[in-house]
Design a protein around this motif. Structure first.
Motif: not given
Length: 809
Positions: A615-618, A676-681, A761-770
């Motif tokens: 589905l997505s990396l979220k 899938v990432y339309q909301e974030e876009i 960012l806490s709502g994503f299973a995979s997120k940036i760390d920088n």
């Protein structure tokens, strides 16, 4: 007197020139922003009000406690048997209706016509649907339209598309063909779809008894699984909702307790008011249609408020900074008997005048910006919405409140000027309001810094989601839906023809492809254990070369092949859920839970694949079992052409040769993943837009303040230059105060910006760390943007002829 105040305000606007223009542009920009947000927010309220008794209609919700196996499930839907049982057992329930969203598309062909086209957004409903939802019927009788099997009710737009504008559709036959159905339907009604805002937006409606799937819903007595039916109940007006909700546990236990215990399922029912569906149901899974999120609206309102406040701050700062220019006017008016109160009123009226002038410019700009706003908010706003009564009231409120907020402090400050000092001191009080003015500048740029950081984080997170390996190859993949049974039956022929093309690598088929939620699931348990030891597993069905075509890595055993009937391939997460080592997985047998109590065959693990985000990396990766099947919904073509145009043309020719009566439709898998990432876009676009406005308004303010400050120090600059000060020394001296203010704003805004975006960012299973680097980068950008403005103005002043500066009055 009011007329006189307005004349003075207009005269001052003309005399101030650049300062007046800065105020007007800043207020206009802020007003456009706040009105755009108010327009969108207003469009999200008032849903369902066109229906009779909408305040008494509720939707049945389902909560399933998964006991930590994976996140609990909160559905805005229920099992098929629940609706009719509620109507039978509860005297408070006047009537019920069930809705099943059909999801896919039907090929529609009017009887006797050669034209055929696919239509989506269809519902299958109980015969009581129009009793709960009072759609306006343009043709047919709402009470009888859904009584008979094979009844079809069309939206007015679809009826015109099928039979022509102005022609009656009632009683005509339409052939509906899908992957599972080939139905001859009779049009029994046409409804008006343009009567108000609602979460119910069908293009056409089928009576529940029209299809095999519909009869499955009608005859299903399951209380544990199949939580896909959208169930509505109308309660009597005097009903206490809490009393009904308290009875639901006993109701569920009496009907479905035994089924729930056999499935080891902890389930609860609830009732949700339909008037709140659009704004307050975003946390529920399996919505019937797209809904908004009231938290998103709160964020937009906060952004609009702060941007408008920035425009007000510009007005306050520039008005108070120029206060001594009007000192003599104030002194003369006071000597002639004007009270401080009347002077305050004058300055407030001037501020309101400026604000309303900004509104006059903002409204046409807003109307002209509607196409962009609709793209930004994914809305369908029109000029009529801007000119509505509610919006007219909002425009007046924004205009007057902006004027009062902008004028309150300048009115108090200038109205309280001591008349005895006005004619004795030429200009010293210009320094007195700087503590407040500096605080307002700090607040402005703290908000600008927060927005710049938010844009940076959202952009980086989107790039991360698009670039991170999801466990499969999404590039150069063509998805072709197999929407009818005849097309699905022709799959083997299509595959052979497609693979004969030099640009095609391979062809496969599947029920659900990556970017689609795998909607089928079941509880599976290891053979020799009980159903209570089982776990919920997502079920996908594919053809033999699915994993190879999608580039999904095989870790153990083999993939699915066409001889498999009781074999399955599982992912790594499946094994982790059951505590099975990868090297020991092959040959392990699993049984699916059968809600009817019958015996199901055991399925053998023949292969293990690498985890992939279907589905997505979220979201966290879920356990998936994949089985072989032939009746599937989608073909996937892997191609190697640099430009897809040539291969698309060849594929379409082959398609039409095999399926001449079915239109060719396709999409690219990488485009589907982007959706899938339309909301974030959309959030990124919103952030970019409003951050740009905030930066513009803040730079206008600091430009005006710098200009005024340099104007006050013209002679000082000239004297320093005559005494040998260089341009760089003067620039450093004159710009230091403003650069320090911006630096302080960054220091103050940093904690708020960090925690706000860390929460997002806490709502994503995979997120940036920088994010620390991004925080520093945003701080540098904020300071640099303000420095460019300040330094440009100060260099211009420092380069002026010192003789002209000294001689200037």
């Amino acid at each position: 007197m009011l007329k006189n105040y307005i004349k003075i305000a207009w005269r001052n606007f003309r005399n101030l020139k650049s300062f007046g223009l800065i105020n007007l542009v800043g207020l206009t920009a802020g007003t456009v922003c706040s009105l755009a947000i108010l327009l969108y927010v207003q469009s999200q309220f008032g849903f369902e009000k066109q229906f009779d008794h909408f305040e008494n209609i509720y939707k049945v919700t389902t909560y399933i406690n998964n006991h930590g196996e994976f996140p609990d499930s909160d559905f805005i839907s229920a099992s098929p048997a629940i609706g009719p049982a509620l109507a039978e057992d509860f005297e408070e329930v006047i009537r019920q209706a069930r809705v099943v969203g059909l999801g896919g598309e039907y090929l529609m062909k009017p009887e006797g016509s050669d034209k055929a086209f696919f239509e989506s957004n269809s519902y299958m409903v109980d015969s009581t649907f129009f009793e709960l939802f009072s759609f306006s019927m343009l043709e047919g009788n709402s009470k009888t339209a859904l009584k008979e099997p094979r009844s079809l009710v069309l939206s007015s737009e679809l009826a015109s598309k099928l039979f022509g504008e102005g022609n009656s559709a009632l009683g005509k036959q339409v052939q509906l063909t899908s992957e599972d159905d080939d139905l001859s339907m009779k049009v029994t009604g046409v409804f008006d779809e343009n009567v108000g805002d609602t979460h119910l937006n069908p293009n056409f409606i089928l009576s529940m008894s029209s299809t095999g799937f519909g009869n499955f819903v009608l005859n299903n007595d399951g209380w544990a699984g199949n939580n896909f039916v959208h169930t509505y109940v109308q309660l009597s007006p005097q009903t206490n909702l809490d009393d009904v909700v308290k009875k639901l546990p006993n109701f569920l236990e009496s009907h479905g307790g035994e089924q729930l215990r056999s499935a080891n399922m902890d389930k609860k029912l609830g009732l949700f008011p339909i008037k709140d569906l659009n704004l307050k149901s975003a946390n529920y899974s399996f919505p019937l249609s797209k809904v908004s999120d009231i938290n998103y609206l709160y964020i937009l309102i906060a952004i609009g408020f702060f941007i408008q406040l920035m425009a007000c701050i510009n007005y306050i700062n520039l008005t108070t900074a120029q206060g001594m220019r009007r000192a003599k006017e104030i002194g003369v008016r006071k000597v002639n008997g004007a009270s401080s109160r009347s002077l305050m009123l004058q300055f407030v009226i001037e501020s309101i005048f400026f604000s309303l002038l900004a509104v006059l410019f903002a409204v046409p700009i807003l109307i002209g910006s509607l196409p962009y706003l609709n793209q930004l908010f994914d809305s369908s706003l029109v000029t009529r919405d801007v000119l509505s009564l509610n919006m007219f009231i909002s425009i007046l409120l924004v205009g007057f409140s902006t004027g009062i907020i902008s004028g309150a402090y300048p009115a108090f400050y200038l109205g309280m000027v001591n008349v005895n000092k006005i004619f004795k001191v030429k200009s010293q009080s210009s320094r007195s309001p700087f503590s407040l003015r500096n605080g307002l500048v700090v607040f402005q740029f703290a908000m600008v810094f927060l927005l710049i950081y938010a844009v940076t984080v959202v952009s980086e997170q989107l790039s991360h989601l698009n670039e991170k390996d999801a466990g499969f190859s999404k590039n150069q993949k063509l998805v072709i839906p197999l929407k009818t049974a005849s097309v699905s039956a022709n799959y083997t022929t299509l595959k052979t023809q497609f693979e004969s093309l030099s640009q095609v690598n391979s062809v496969t088929a599947c029920q659900f492809y990556p970017s689609q939620n795998i909607l089928h699931d079941n509880k599976m348990f290891r053979k020799g254990t009980s159903v209570s030891d089982g776990k919920i597993v997502h079920i996908n069905r594919t053809r033999e070369n699915f994993f190879e075509t999608m580039g999904i890595k095989l870790l153990e055993g083999r993939t699915i092949n066409e001889n498999d009937s009781t074999q399955m391939v599982v992912n790594e997460t499946f094994l982790k859920h059951f505590g099975i080592a990868q090297e020991e997985a092959l040959g392990v047998l699993f049984e699916p839970w059968n809600p009817d109590g019958g015996v199901s065959p055991a399925y053998e693990i023949v292969g293990v694949i690498q985890d992939y985000n279907f589905l997505s990396l979220k979201s966290e990766i879920q356990p998936v079992a994949t089985f072989y099947d032939t009746e599937l919904s989608n073909a996937v073509v892997s191609f190697n052409a640099e430009s897809p145009t040539e291969v698309l043309q060849a594929i379409e020719e082959n398609w039409l040769a095999i399926n001449p009566s079915v239109p060719f439709e396709y999409s690219f898998l990488d485009d589907e993943m982007t959706k899938v990432y339309q909301e974030e876009i959309r959030l990124k676009k919103v952030a970019y837009t409003f951050t740009s406005l905030a930066v513009l308004i803040s730079l206008l303010g600091i430009w005006g303040l710098v200009s005024f400050s340099l104007g006050q120090r013209t002679k000082e600059i000239g004297v320093r230059k005559v005494l040998g000060a260089s341009v760089s020394e003067l620039t450093q001296l004159l710009s230091k105060e403003f650069i320090v203010l911006v630096a302080v704003s960054v220091f103050i805004g940093a904690p708020l910006a960090y925690f706000a975006m860390d929460s997002w960012l806490s709502g994503f299973a995979s997120k940036i760390d920088n994010t620390n680097f991004l925080l520093i980068s945003s701080a540098v950008i904020t300071i640099m943007v303000s420095m460019v403005t300040v330094i440009y103005k100060t260099i211009h002043a420092a380069n002026a002829n010192p003789i002209d500066s000294i001689m200037k009055d």
